[in-house]
Scaffold this motif. Structure first.
Motif, PDB file in Angstrom:
ATOM      1  N   ARG A 244       0.834  -1.199   0.000  1.00 19.18           N
ATOM      2  CA  ARG A 244       0.000   0.000   0.000  1.00 19.18           C
ATOM      3  C   ARG A 244       0.873   1.255   0.000  1.00 19.18           C
ATOM      4  O   ARG A 244       0.550   2.246  -0.656  1.00 19.18           O
ATOM      5  CB  ARG A 244      -0.927  -0.035   1.209  1.00 19.18           C
ATOM      6  N   SER A 245       2.006   1.216   0.706  1.00 20.08           N
ATOM      7  CA  SER A 245       2.891   2.389   0.750  1.00 20.08           C
ATOM      8  C   SER A 245       3.512   2.662  -0.624  1.00 20.08           C
ATOM      9  O   SER A 245       3.683   3.823  -1.011  1.00 20.08           O
ATOM     10  CB  SER A 245       3.972   2.230   1.816  1.00 20.08           C
ATOM     11  N   THR A 246       3.833   1.623  -1.380  1.00 19.19           N
ATOM     12  CA  THR A 246       4.360   1.810  -2.738  1.00 19.19           C
ATOM     13  C   THR A 246       3.309   2.477  -3.615  1.00 19.19           C
ATOM     14  O   THR A 246       3.612   3.404  -4.377  1.00 19.19           O
ATOM     15  CB  THR A 246       4.775   0.459  -3.341  1.00 19.19           C
ATOM     16  N   ILE A 247       2.089   2.050  -3.484  1.00 19.23           N
ATOM     17  CA  ILE A 247       0.990   2.624  -4.261  1.00 19.23           C
ATOM     18  C   ILE A 247       0.761   4.077  -3.851  1.00 19.23           C
ATOM     19  O   ILE A 247       0.601   4.952  -4.704  1.00 19.23           O
ATOM     20  CB  ILE A 247      -0.288   1.777  -4.085  1.00 19.23           C
ATOM     21  N   GLN A 248       0.796   4.350  -2.559  1.00 20.21           N
ATOM     22  CA  GLN A 248       0.591   5.715  -2.089  1.00 20.21           C
ATOM     23  C   GLN A 248       1.726   6.634  -2.533  1.00 20.21           C
ATOM     24  O   GLN A 248       1.492   7.811  -2.838  1.00 20.21           O
ATOM     25  CB  GLN A 248       0.437   5.733  -0.570  1.00 20.21           C
ATOM     26  N   ARG A 249       2.955   6.120  -2.612  1.00 21.82           N
ATOM     27  CA  ARG A 249       4.071   6.931  -3.124  1.00 21.82           C
ATOM     28  C   ARG A 249       3.842   7.288  -4.589  1.00 21.82           C
ATOM     29  O   ARG A 249       4.089   8.418  -5.021  1.00 21.82           O
ATOM     30  CB  ARG A 249       5.399   6.179  -2.970  1.00 21.82           C
ATOM     31  N   ALA A 250       3.362   6.316  -5.381  1.00 23.08           N
ATOM     32  CA  ALA A 250       3.082   6.577  -6.796  1.00 23.08           C
ATOM     33  C   ALA A 250       1.986   7.630  -6.937  1.00 23.08           C
ATOM     34  O   ALA A 250       2.055   8.486  -7.816  1.00 23.08           O
ATOM     35  CB  ALA A 250       2.679   5.282  -7.496  1.00 23.08           C
TER      36      ALA A 250
END
Length: 75
Positions: free
Chosen positions: A41-47
């Motif tokens: 989820r953090s990778t997606i939120q960074r994107a």
């Protein structure tokens, strides 16, 4: 009268389920995106924060259109 009302309720339930299935085909929550892509989820939120993945806020919930996800994955 009661039979007519029950018939109307059943028809409305069928219509609602068809609409829900159609919406599910096009829109994904961040949890859905994480599950589909196997990314955290953090990778997606960074994107999202970088502007790489487009989202909309709908009813307090961040949603991603399937075609936006496909474009992000392909880039």
């Amino acid at each position: 009268m009661m039979i007519e009302l029950n018939n109307v309720i059943e028809r409305l339930d069928r219509i609602e389920s068809k609409i829900d299935r159609k919406v599910d085909m096009y829109w994904l929550s961040l949890s859905d995106v994480s599950r589909v892509t196997s990314l955290s989820r953090s990778t997606i939120q960074r994107a999202i924060a970088k502007g790489e993945l487009k989202t909309v806020l709908h009813g307090g919930k961040r949603m991603v259109r399937k075609e936006w996800l496909d474009k992000w994955i392909g880039s």
